[in-house]
Design an enzyme around this catalytic site. Structure first.
Site, PDB file in Angstrom:
ATOM      1  N   ASN A  23     -21.772 -13.382 -40.668  1.00 43.97           N
ATOM      2  CA  ASN A  23     -20.318 -13.154 -40.715  1.00 43.97           C
ATOM      3  C   ASN A  23     -19.577 -14.429 -41.108  1.00 43.97           C
ATOM      4  O   ASN A  23     -18.573 -14.368 -41.824  1.00 43.97           O
ATOM      5  CB  ASN A  23     -19.820 -12.608 -39.376  1.00 43.97           C
ATOM      6  CG  ASN A  23     -20.041 -11.121 -39.264  1.00 43.97           C
ATOM      7  OD1 ASN A  23     -19.360 -10.334 -39.918  1.00 43.97           O
ATOM      8  ND2 ASN A  23     -21.030 -10.724 -38.473  1.00 43.97           N
ATOM      9  N   ARG A  95     -20.770 -15.966 -26.182  1.00 42.18           N
ATOM     10  CA  ARG A  95     -20.266 -16.333 -24.858  1.00 42.18           C
ATOM     11  C   ARG A  95     -18.941 -15.626 -24.640  1.00 42.18           C
ATOM     12  O   ARG A  95     -18.261 -15.272 -25.600  1.00 42.18           O
ATOM     13  CB  ARG A  95     -20.021 -17.843 -24.783  1.00 42.18           C
ATOM     14  CG  ARG A  95     -21.245 -18.688 -25.027  1.00 42.18           C
ATOM     15  CD  ARG A  95     -20.867 -20.141 -25.183  1.00 42.18           C
ATOM     16  NE  ARG A  95     -20.430 -20.729 -23.930  1.00 42.18           N
ATOM     17  CZ  ARG A  95     -21.186 -21.577 -23.207  1.00 42.18           C
ATOM     18  NH1 ARG A  95     -22.380 -21.910 -23.619  1.00 42.18           N
ATOM     19  NH2 ARG A  95     -20.737 -22.098 -22.093  1.00 42.18           N
ATOM     20  N   ILE A  96     -18.570 -15.444 -23.375  1.00 48.40           N
ATOM     21  CA  ILE A  96     -17.263 -14.851 -23.071  1.00 48.40           C
ATOM     22  C   ILE A  96     -16.307 -15.972 -22.683  1.00 48.40           C
ATOM     23  O   ILE A  96     -16.626 -16.806 -21.830  1.00 48.40           O
ATOM     24  CB  ILE A  96     -17.389 -13.770 -21.969  1.00 48.40           C
ATOM     25  CG1 ILE A  96     -18.193 -12.591 -22.543  1.00 48.40           C
ATOM     26  CG2 ILE A  96     -16.014 -13.314 -21.484  1.00 48.40           C
ATOM     27  CD1 ILE A  96     -18.461 -11.475 -21.582  1.00 48.40           C
ATOM     28  N   ASN A 111     -12.121 -11.463 -32.919  1.00 49.70           N
ATOM     29  CA  ASN A 111     -13.558 -11.250 -32.700  1.00 49.70           C
ATOM     30  C   ASN A 111     -14.008 -10.066 -33.544  1.00 49.70           C
ATOM     31  O   ASN A 111     -13.250  -9.117 -33.750  1.00 49.70           O
ATOM     32  CB  ASN A 111     -13.826 -10.952 -31.225  1.00 49.70           C
ATOM     33  CG  ASN A 111     -15.299 -10.690 -30.949  1.00 49.70           C
ATOM     34  OD1 ASN A 111     -16.170 -11.437 -31.418  1.00 49.70           O
ATOM     35  ND2 ASN A 111     -15.603  -9.634 -30.214  1.00 49.70           N
ATOM     36  N   HIS A 113     -16.758  -7.053 -33.569  1.00 54.66           N
ATOM     37  CA  HIS A 113     -17.686  -6.328 -32.699  1.00 54.66           C
ATOM     38  C   HIS A 113     -18.373  -5.233 -33.514  1.00 54.66           C
ATOM     39  O   HIS A 113     -17.695  -4.485 -34.220  1.00 54.66           O
ATOM     40  CB  HIS A 113     -16.939  -5.732 -31.501  1.00 54.66           C
ATOM     41  CG  HIS A 113     -17.864  -5.062 -30.547  1.00 54.66           C
ATOM     42  ND1 HIS A 113     -18.687  -5.761 -29.699  1.00 54.66           N
ATOM     43  CD2 HIS A 113     -18.145  -3.755 -30.341  1.00 54.66           C
ATOM     44  CE1 HIS A 113     -19.423  -4.918 -29.010  1.00 54.66           C
ATOM     45  NE2 HIS A 113     -19.124  -3.696 -29.379  1.00 54.66           N
ATOM     46  N   GLU A 151      -8.214 -11.537 -22.138  1.00 58.37           N
ATOM     47  CA  GLU A 151      -9.078 -11.823 -20.977  1.00 58.37           C
ATOM     48  C   GLU A 151     -10.095 -10.717 -20.708  1.00 58.37           C
ATOM     49  O   GLU A 151     -11.033 -10.911 -19.947  1.00 58.37           O
ATOM     50  CB  GLU A 151      -8.211 -12.108 -19.733  1.00 58.37           C
ATOM     51  CG  GLU A 151      -7.465 -10.924 -19.147  1.00 58.37           C
ATOM     52  CD  GLU A 151      -6.264 -10.474 -19.968  1.00 58.37           C
ATOM     53  OE1 GLU A 151      -5.966 -11.093 -21.017  1.00 58.37           O
ATOM     54  OE2 GLU A 151      -5.630  -9.479 -19.569  1.00 58.37           O
ATOM     55  N   ASP A 154     -13.861  -7.554 -25.239  1.00 58.11           N
ATOM     56  CA  ASP A 154     -13.657  -6.519 -26.263  1.00 58.11           C
ATOM     57  C   ASP A 154     -12.427  -5.654 -25.985  1.00 58.11           C
ATOM     58  O   ASP A 154     -12.327  -4.528 -26.480  1.00 58.11           O
ATOM     59  CB  ASP A 154     -14.907  -5.627 -26.420  1.00 58.11           C
ATOM     60  CG  ASP A 154     -16.101  -6.410 -26.932  1.00 58.11           C
ATOM     61  OD1 ASP A 154     -15.913  -7.344 -27.722  1.00 58.11           O
ATOM     62  OD2 ASP A 154     -17.236  -6.087 -26.527  1.00 58.11           O
ATOM     63  N   ALA A 183     -19.540  -2.701 -43.207  1.00 58.18           N
ATOM     64  CA  ALA A 183     -18.307  -2.879 -42.430  1.00 58.18           C
ATOM     65  C   ALA A 183     -18.003  -4.356 -42.109  1.00 58.18           C
ATOM     66  O   ALA A 183     -17.003  -4.893 -42.571  1.00 58.18           O
ATOM     67  CB  ALA A 183     -18.373  -2.058 -41.145  1.00 58.18           C
ATOM     68  N   GLU A 184     -18.888  -5.018 -41.360  1.00 52.46           N
ATOM     69  CA  GLU A 184     -18.530  -6.346 -40.827  1.00 52.46           C
ATOM     70  C   GLU A 184     -18.156  -7.361 -41.904  1.00 52.46           C
ATOM     71  O   GLU A 184     -17.126  -8.031 -41.802  1.00 52.46           O
ATOM     72  CB  GLU A 184     -19.688  -6.906 -39.996  1.00 52.46           C
ATOM     73  CG  GLU A 184     -19.982  -6.087 -38.764  1.00 52.46           C
ATOM     74  CD  GLU A 184     -21.003  -6.761 -37.864  1.00 52.46           C
ATOM     75  OE1 GLU A 184     -20.837  -7.938 -37.538  1.00 52.46           O
ATOM     76  OE2 GLU A 184     -21.981  -6.098 -37.483  1.00 52.46           O
TER      77      GLU A 184
HETATM   78  C1  GAR Z   1     -22.904  -9.383 -35.607  1.00 49.83           C
HETATM   79  O1  GAR Z   1     -23.366  -8.087 -35.765  1.00 49.83           O
HETATM   80  C2  GAR Z   1     -21.662  -9.416 -34.729  1.00 49.83           C
HETATM   81  O2  GAR Z   1     -20.814  -8.329 -34.948  1.00 49.83           O
HETATM   82  C3  GAR Z   1     -22.275  -9.356 -33.368  1.00 49.83           C
HETATM   83  O3  GAR Z   1     -23.425 -10.172 -33.443  1.00 49.83           O
HETATM   84  C4  GAR Z   1     -23.900 -10.227 -34.800  1.00 49.83           C
HETATM   85  C5  GAR Z   1     -23.931 -11.669 -35.236  1.00 49.83           C
HETATM   86  O4  GAR Z   1     -24.488 -11.802 -36.517  1.00 49.83           O
HETATM   87  N1  GAR Z   1     -21.344  -9.787 -32.367  1.00 49.83           N
HETATM   88  C6  GAR Z   1     -21.316  -9.317 -31.125  1.00 49.83           C
HETATM   89  O5  GAR Z   1     -22.098  -8.488 -30.707  1.00 49.83           O
HETATM   90  C7  GAR Z   1     -20.223  -9.899 -30.240  1.00 49.83           C
HETATM   91  N2  GAR Z   1     -20.061  -9.114 -29.046  1.00 49.83           N
HETATM   92  P1  GAR Z   1     -24.186 -13.064 -37.448  1.00 49.83           P
HETATM   93  O6  GAR Z   1     -24.484 -14.320 -36.628  1.00 49.83           O
HETATM   94  O7  GAR Z   1     -25.168 -12.903 -38.578  1.00 49.83           O
HETATM   95  O8  GAR Z   1     -22.752 -13.023 -37.890  1.00 49.83           O
END
Ligand code: GAR
Length: 207
Positions: A23, A95-96, A111, A113, A151, A154, A183-184
């Site tokens: 990403n 991390r949160i 963020n 998700h 806080e 998600d 999508a992402e």
């Molecule tokens: C991605 O799919 C992202 O959406 C997810 O982790 C992956 C990271 O991939 N994030 C979460 O689950 C956050 N809660 P990347 O390091 O290749 O971008």
């Protein structure tokens, strides 16, 4: 307008990462192609010195910073301030962040998700686990969501979402890849540009 003045009007962005950084790569590519033009990727930060995302940053000429796991948020706050960062993107950041931290950055942390919130989200749903849960539930459509961070894990306001089909025979890995590709990697740069433009316009008013 000179290149220098032009850059000064762009929202300075920090990207927080934990792993592979595909990403982050989508953001770097968007910056290089000019799709991300209202913001500038200034620093990539991780608590994991082995995160491949840091390599991607260095290769693109972006500062890559590793902060200690213990006392991470305090070190983060200082690093952001020193670099005059205005916007934070969590791109595969595992991390949160505490309420104390997020409340200081209202509508300035994004963020990504890998599901359609409010499905398969919140504490414990991250990375491959999200796709395992979607397949276990038997949904026929999943997708990705970009949202503001507050806080609640998600729980912040949704900015953009995109659906992706689940296909017969999908494994968590295959589904994860499809959600990323369809999508992402499209959604995150779009949302980054949207919010960076909004913040750049705000900064302009305050000048
Ligand atoms: C991605 O799919 C992202 O959406 C997810 O982790 C992956 C990271 O991939 N994030 C979460 O689950 C956050 N809660 P990347 O390091 O290749 O971008």
């Amino acid at each position: 307008m000179s290149e220098m003045e032009n850059r000064m009007d762009r929202t300075p962005i920090a990207v927080l990462v934990s792993g592979g950084g595909t990403n982050l790569q989508a953001l770097i590519d968007a910056q290089e192609s000019g799709t991300l033009k209202s913001g500038v990727l200034r620093v990539v930060i991780s608590a994991n010195p082995r995160a491949f995302a840091l390599e991607r940053a260095r290769k693109a000429g972006i500062e890559a910073l590793v902060l200690p796991s213990a006392g991470f948020e305090q070190a983060l706050a200082e690093a952001l301030e020193a670099r005059e960062i205005d916007m934070i993107i969590l791109a595969g950041f595992m991390r949160i962040l505490s309420a104390e931290f997020t409340s200081r950055w209202p509508r300035r942390i994004l963020n990504i998700h890998p599901a359609l919130i409010p499905s398969f989200c919140g504490q414990g749903y991250y990375g491959l686990k999200v796709h395992e849960a979607a397949l276990a539930r038997g949904v026929k459509v999943t997708g990705a969501t970009v949202h503001y961070v507050n806080e609640i894990p998600d729980g912040g306001e949704i900015i953009l979402q995109k659906p992706v089909e689940v296909l017969p025979g999908d494994t968590p890995e295959v589904l994860q890849r499809r959600v990323m590709e369809q999508a992402e990697w499209i959604l995150l740069p779009q949302a980054a540009e949207l919010v960076a433009a909004e913040l750049a316009a705000k900064g302009e008013q305050n000048r």
